[in-house]
Enzyme design. Sequence first.
Site, PDB file in Angstrom:
ATOM      1  N   PRO A  78      12.412  48.580  25.199  1.00  0.00           N
ATOM      2  CA  PRO A  78      12.311  48.567  26.667  1.00  0.00           C
ATOM      3  C   PRO A  78      13.054  49.677  27.403  1.00  0.00           C
ATOM      4  CG  PRO A  78      13.913  46.951  25.956  1.00  0.00           C
ATOM      5  CD  PRO A  78      13.315  47.535  24.696  1.00  0.00           C
ATOM      6  N   CYS A  79      12.583  50.900  27.263  1.00  0.00           N
ATOM      7  CA  CYS A  79      13.210  52.018  27.975  1.00  0.00           C
ATOM      8  C   CYS A  79      13.025  51.884  29.485  1.00  0.00           C
ATOM      9  CB  CYS A  79      12.670  53.354  27.471  1.00  0.00           C
ATOM     10  SG  CYS A  79      10.879  53.514  27.503  1.00  0.00           S
ATOM     11  N   HIS A  80      12.077  51.044  29.923  1.00  0.00           N
ATOM     12  CA  HIS A  80      11.874  50.841  31.364  1.00  0.00           C
ATOM     13  C   HIS A  80      13.043  50.097  32.002  1.00  0.00           C
ATOM     14  CE1 HIS A  80      10.260  47.163  29.454  1.00  0.00           C
ATOM     15  NE2 HIS A  80      10.622  46.547  30.560  1.00  0.00           N
TER      16      HIS A  80
END
Length: 239
Positions: free
Chosen positions: A138-140
């Site tokens: 989850p780089c978001h």
Amino acid sequence: MPNQISIQSYKTKIGELLLGSFDGKLCLLDYKYRKMRAAVDNRIKTGLDAEFTEQDNELLETTRLQIDEYLKGNRTKFELPLLTVGTDFQKSVWNALLEIPYGSTSTYLQLAKSLNHEKAVRAVASANGANSLSIVIPCHRIIESNGGLGGYAGGIPIKKRLLELERSDHTLSDDQKYDFIGSKDKKFNGSFFTAVKTTGIYCLPSCSARKPKRENVVFYDTKEEAILNGFRACKVCKP
């Protein structure tokens, strides 16, 4: 015959995704039309000494199912075997991203600190942007220290949409927000902003300034709303 990476395109409500598996593990889940498309694909093909082949399999089918569940708000954690392809440093960043819980956010600086590389914020941000397993890793959930969203492979509107999707299950009442401020925890930075009527200042939830009285506090979803209502940015937390 060269090694093969099975790939499939998948259209979703957040855009068309490119899925790829190798040796029974997911090695690619990325936005098909992102800016770094060629660089990411070449890194994976070189790292695995393999070529892309359009073919489906059970893992990619399961991946599509879990993506759909996630986008409907019915899944908070993915259960997929992952294969990351990159340098040891990049892999350490991606592993750290997996530790950020659904509905929470962290910052580039916090991520760097967690890896004991506080001065390598730019390198951490670069590794974050090179992530080829979007959503699943989850780089978001990484935002800027001032509450800004920062960059994202799928575009800022999609990043905002994903964060809103995850926060829809973590909506706080104003009283809960008030209880939270003063803790200096950055968990909800970007989720809301605190404005103080007696000072005319708005802050991040994690601001270290003295906690104001409840009757003097109002909350806004964005800093733009706070500014429109006549509040100015705090010099302590610099939202």
